[in-house]
Write a protein that holds these residues in place. Sequence first.
Motif, PDB file in Angstrom:
ATOM      1  N   ALA A   1      -2.836  -2.121   8.642  1.00 10.59           N
ATOM      2  CA  ALA A   1      -1.540  -1.838   8.021  1.00 10.59           C
ATOM      3  C   ALA A   1      -1.720  -0.977   6.779  1.00 10.59           C
ATOM      4  O   ALA A   1      -0.934  -0.055   6.519  1.00 10.59           O
ATOM      5  N   ALA A   2      -2.758  -1.274   5.990  1.00  8.90           N
ATOM      6  CA  ALA A   2      -3.032  -0.458   4.804  1.00  8.90           C
ATOM      7  C   ALA A   2      -3.407   0.962   5.201  1.00  8.90           C
ATOM      8  O   ALA A   2      -2.970   1.936   4.574  1.00  8.90           O
ATOM      9  N   ARG A   3      -4.222   1.088   6.248  1.00  6.25           N
ATOM     10  CA  ARG A   3      -4.621   2.433   6.684  1.00  6.25           C
ATOM     11  C   ARG A   3      -3.423   3.233   7.179  1.00  6.25           C
ATOM     12  O   ARG A   3      -3.301   4.437   6.880  1.00  6.25           O
ATOM     13  N   ALA A   4      -2.520   2.593   7.893  1.00  4.28           N
ATOM     14  CA  ALA A   4      -1.335   3.303   8.371  1.00  4.28           C
ATOM     15  C   ALA A   4      -0.483   3.798   7.213  1.00  4.28           C
ATOM     16  O   ALA A   4       0.132   4.867   7.291  1.00  4.28           O
ATOM     17  N   ALA A   5      -0.450   3.038   6.130  1.00  6.77           N
ATOM     18  CA  ALA A   5       0.350   3.418   4.966  1.00  6.77           C
ATOM     19  C   ALA A   5      -0.333   4.474   4.109  1.00  6.77           C
ATOM     20  O   ALA A   5       0.336   5.183   3.357  1.00  6.77           O
ATOM     21  N   ALA A   6      -1.656   4.580   4.213  1.00  9.50           N
ATOM     22  CA  ALA A   6      -2.415   5.524   3.380  1.00  9.50           C
ATOM     23  C   ALA A   6      -3.479   6.186   4.248  1.00  9.50           C
ATOM     24  O   ALA A   6      -4.673   5.892   4.131  1.00  9.50           O
ATOM     25  N   PRO A   7      -3.080   7.082   5.135  1.00  5.48           N
ATOM     26  CA  PRO A   7      -4.009   7.594   6.155  1.00  5.48           C
ATOM     27  C   PRO A   7      -5.187   8.373   5.611  1.00  5.48           C
ATOM     28  O   PRO A   7      -6.241   8.419   6.260  1.00  5.48           O
ATOM     29  N   ASP A   8      -5.047   8.999   4.443  1.00  6.13           N
ATOM     30  CA  ASP A   8      -6.143   9.811   3.914  1.00  6.13           C
ATOM     31  C   ASP A   8      -6.801   9.187   2.701  1.00  6.13           C
ATOM     32  O   ASP A   8      -7.593   9.835   2.012  1.00  6.13           O
TER      33      ASP A   8
ATOM     34  N   THR B   1       0.830  -1.210   0.000  1.00  5.70           N
ATOM     35  CA  THR B   1       0.000   0.000   0.000  1.00  5.70           C
ATOM     36  C   THR B   1       0.862   1.256   0.000  1.00  5.70           C
ATOM     37  O   THR B   1       0.585   2.224  -0.729  1.00  5.70           O
ATOM     38  N   ALA B   2       1.913   1.246   0.804  1.00  8.85           N
ATOM     39  CA  ALA B   2       2.797   2.413   0.874  1.00  8.85           C
ATOM     40  C   ALA B   2       3.441   2.696  -0.473  1.00  8.85           C
ATOM     41  O   ALA B   2       3.551   3.863  -0.894  1.00  8.85           O
ATOM     42  N   GLU B   3       3.871   1.651  -1.159  1.00 15.19           N
ATOM     43  CA  GLU B   3       4.491   1.834  -2.472  1.00 15.19           C
ATOM     44  C   GLU B   3       3.499   2.430  -3.464  1.00 15.19           C
ATOM     45  O   GLU B   3       3.826   3.355  -4.223  1.00 15.19           O
ATOM     46  N   LEU B   4       2.284   1.904  -3.475  1.00 20.10           N
ATOM     47  CA  LEU B   4       1.265   2.407  -4.393  1.00 20.10           C
ATOM     48  C   LEU B   4       0.861   3.842  -4.035  1.00 20.10           C
ATOM     49  O   LEU B   4       0.640   4.678  -4.917  1.00 20.10           O
ATOM     50  N   TYR B   5       0.764   4.119  -2.747  1.00 20.51           N
ATOM     51  CA  TYR B   5       0.411   5.469  -2.315  1.00 20.51           C
ATOM     52  C   TYR B   5       1.461   6.466  -2.797  1.00 20.51           C
ATOM     53  O   TYR B   5       1.119   7.575  -3.264  1.00 20.51           O
ATOM     54  N   ALA B   6       2.725   6.079  -2.720  1.00 15.51           N
ATOM     55  CA  ALA B   6       3.801   6.961  -3.173  1.00 15.51           C
ATOM     56  C   ALA B   6       3.724   7.214  -4.672  1.00 15.51           C
ATOM     57  O   ALA B   6       4.212   8.239  -5.163  1.00 15.51           O
ATOM     58  N   ARG B   7       3.097   6.291  -5.398  1.00 17.77           N
ATOM     59  CA  ARG B   7       2.945   6.444  -6.847  1.00 17.77           C
ATOM     60  C   ARG B   7       1.666   7.177  -7.225  1.00 17.77           C
ATOM     61  O   ARG B   7       1.360   7.314  -8.413  1.00 17.77           O
ATOM     62  N   GLY B   8       0.902   7.635  -6.222  1.00 20.93           N
ATOM     63  CA  GLY B   8      -0.268   8.460  -6.504  1.00 20.93           C
ATOM     64  C   GLY B   8      -1.614   7.818  -6.286  1.00 20.93           C
ATOM     65  O   GLY B   8      -2.647   8.499  -6.380  1.00 20.93           O
TER      66      GLY B   8
END
Length: 377
Positions: free
Chosen positions: A181-188, A153-160
């Motif tokens: 874990a997904a929510r922590a990586a993409a809080p909004d 999730t963090a990797e995808l979030y960083a890609r937009g």
Amino acid sequence: MGTPITAVEVMTIQATLPAPVIFGAWVMHHREFALVKVSAGDGPAGYAYTLTRDGAVAEQIRKTIARIYVGTDVEDREKTYTLAWRRSLASHAAGIGLRALSIVDLACWDLAARRQERSIADLLGGRTAAMPATAIIGYPPGTMGPAETGAQTAELYARGWRRFKAPTGGSAERSAARLRAARAAAPDAWLGMDAAWVYDDVASAADFVNSIPDVGLGWFEDVFPPGDAGKLRALRDRTNVPICQGDEQGGIYYPEALILARAVDVVRIDLTCMGGITGSRRIIDEVLAAGLAFAPHMFPHVHAQVLAAWGFTDAPIEWGIPFTGVHPMDDPLPQPVIGEGGRMAPFPDAPGFGHLVDADWVRSQPHDDPDGILRDL
């Protein structure tokens, strides 16, 4: 002079998975697709595909649907769809028969657009547009734990990416940990859960979804096996999380039963099994008339173009992460370009649905092609 359909052919592809997909008693060792080719003389052919869900989709096309379509005019495809639907209502009004009829209809629309060298969106009187994109995370669910789900999730979030959906991860504890874990990586970000029909009773489903208020679920999807709108309504009455249902359904009393029972907040649609282009617009119109939302199930290269053409540019388009086993037929096809706000860029104009089938990938998978579709791909 019209353009008669000369052949309706079908093959099946058993896409290999990196690991079995296990949702309770539902265990997938492969994802089987049916690919349809509709021809009209020497011109370009039209193509479409759907998941068979291990049903006899190809047999139904060969046995009943193909002979109804062959000899009809491509421009009469909506009339022919209705004829085929009514010719065998017991088979074609729902289930495998409707799934088979749906992909033949989509292939006919693709054929019509390709013959006119127009995109499917243009043929429908619209255009493609930037649309919200949802990344299906957490696959394979049996082997991807919370840490791996969070890292993905963090990797995808960083890609937009700004929309994510995870399937059930087995136990309630493991599913909750993956979501957290997904929510922590993409809080909004928007974050939904696919329960994959693993729940049998309202109490256990309500207990789970109400135990994770910190996750901020966007929806709780496909909670119970299809067929009990009353049970869904009972769950909806016991949680503030939006309830979403409808994958792999369509047909008789769909979505009427969900609407009348006030069972859901979001109705799922899938053109590849609910009536193609010709038959599925009715579902969307019924949903909107009832004041509910709808969201498409996978098949992004079809749904993004059709829904944008119809003006539904805020419908979220689902994408599997390539080669994780979510939707293998899409993996070698053009992937989304994610821009501002997590919206995917419009598909470029191309005849029909564009690049819908990767022949080299199909050849690399176990397949059954008695009509020789691969020869011309």
